[in-house]
Scaffold this active site. Structure first.
Site, PDB file in Angstrom:
ATOM      1  N   GLU A 166       0.280   2.127   8.059  1.00 54.31           N
ATOM      2  CA  GLU A 166       0.698   2.853   6.844  1.00 54.31           C
ATOM      3  C   GLU A 166       1.055   4.298   7.181  1.00 54.31           C
ATOM      4  OE1 GLU A 166      -2.621   1.827   4.291  1.00 54.31           O
ATOM      5  OE2 GLU A 166      -1.965  -0.265   4.370  1.00 54.31           O
ATOM      6  N   TYR A 202      -9.949   4.143   2.003  1.00 58.63           N
ATOM      7  CA  TYR A 202     -10.588   2.983   2.643  1.00 58.63           C
ATOM      8  C   TYR A 202     -12.117   2.983   2.568  1.00 58.63           C
ATOM      9  CZ  TYR A 202      -6.221   0.890   4.030  1.00 58.63           C
ATOM     10  OH  TYR A 202      -5.003   0.265   3.978  1.00 58.63           O
ATOM     11  N   HIS A 235       0.831  -1.211   0.000  1.00 58.10           N
ATOM     12  CA  HIS A 235       0.000   0.000   0.000  1.00 58.10           C
ATOM     13  C   HIS A 235       0.860   1.253   0.000  1.00 58.10           C
ATOM     14  CE1 HIS A 235      -3.821  -2.128   1.724  1.00 58.10           C
ATOM     15  NE2 HIS A 235      -3.620  -2.384   0.451  1.00 58.10           N
TER      16      HIS A 235
END
Ligand code: HEM
Length: 150
Positions: free
Chosen positions: A140, A97, A87
């Site tokens: 992330e 998302y 990602h």
């Protein structure tokens, strides 16, 4: 606030996991039809596909496979690390998302029908999706921050 998984959510997701697995390809296909309506999302995959071809399909497969480990989350650590790395390479951000949630949940209903994919089932899957998504988003964000500092 961190989301939690209730025992009811875990039970519903586990109970419906096999049906989702069995119809995984149909759900995946439908999910991408819904997801790629959004150009800003499709672009991420177009660019990623040049590097790795088949990988976009793993996204939905991973979400569906997650059901099998929802009560054994420690088993997911290596898979989560690979997802985070990919990602970050492809520039996935927290803002993406909701697109996947809004594509996946209706795709489950489209394929399984509302007798199987009841409101309670979709609600449980929504909780489960966001529980996993929150873990990915946090990991992330930390990786993007490291890259900025480096
Ligand atoms: C809970 C949500 C998600 C899960 C479980 C998930 C899972 C995965 C997995 C398993 C891979 C393949 C990793 C590997 O190379 O081994 C992947 C790659 C990828 N994901 Fe996600 N993902 C999620 C959310 C998202 C979101 C929100 C986006 C952006 C809209 C996204 C975009 C991508 C892209 C562009 C790739 C790379 C595809 C390629 O290499 O061709 N994912 N994801």
């Amino acid at each position: 606030m961190a989301r939690t998984l209730t025992p009811e959510t875990v039970a519903i997701v586990k109970a419906t996991g096999p049906a989702l697995q069995q119809h995984g390809l149909a759900i995946t296909t439908r999910m991408y039809e819904r997801l790629f309506i959004y150009e800003e999302v499709r672009e991420l995959f177009d660019m990623a596909a040049q590097a790795s071809g088949e990988q976009p399909r793993r996204l939905a497969a991973a979400i569906l496979g997650y059901a099998q480990n929802i009560d054994k989350l420690q088993n997911l650590t290596p898979a989560i690390e690979r997802m985070v790395a990919r990602h970050v390479e492809t520039g996935v951000k927290a803002a993406h998302y909701p697109y996947v949630a809004e594509a996946l949940l209706p795709a489950i209903r489209d394929v399984l029908g509302e007798d199987v994919a009841t409101d309670a089932v979709l609600d449980a899957w929504g909780q489960a999706y966001w529980f996993l998504a929150d873990m990915l988003i946090a990991a992330e964000a930390a990786r993007y921050a490291e890259l900025v500092d480096a």
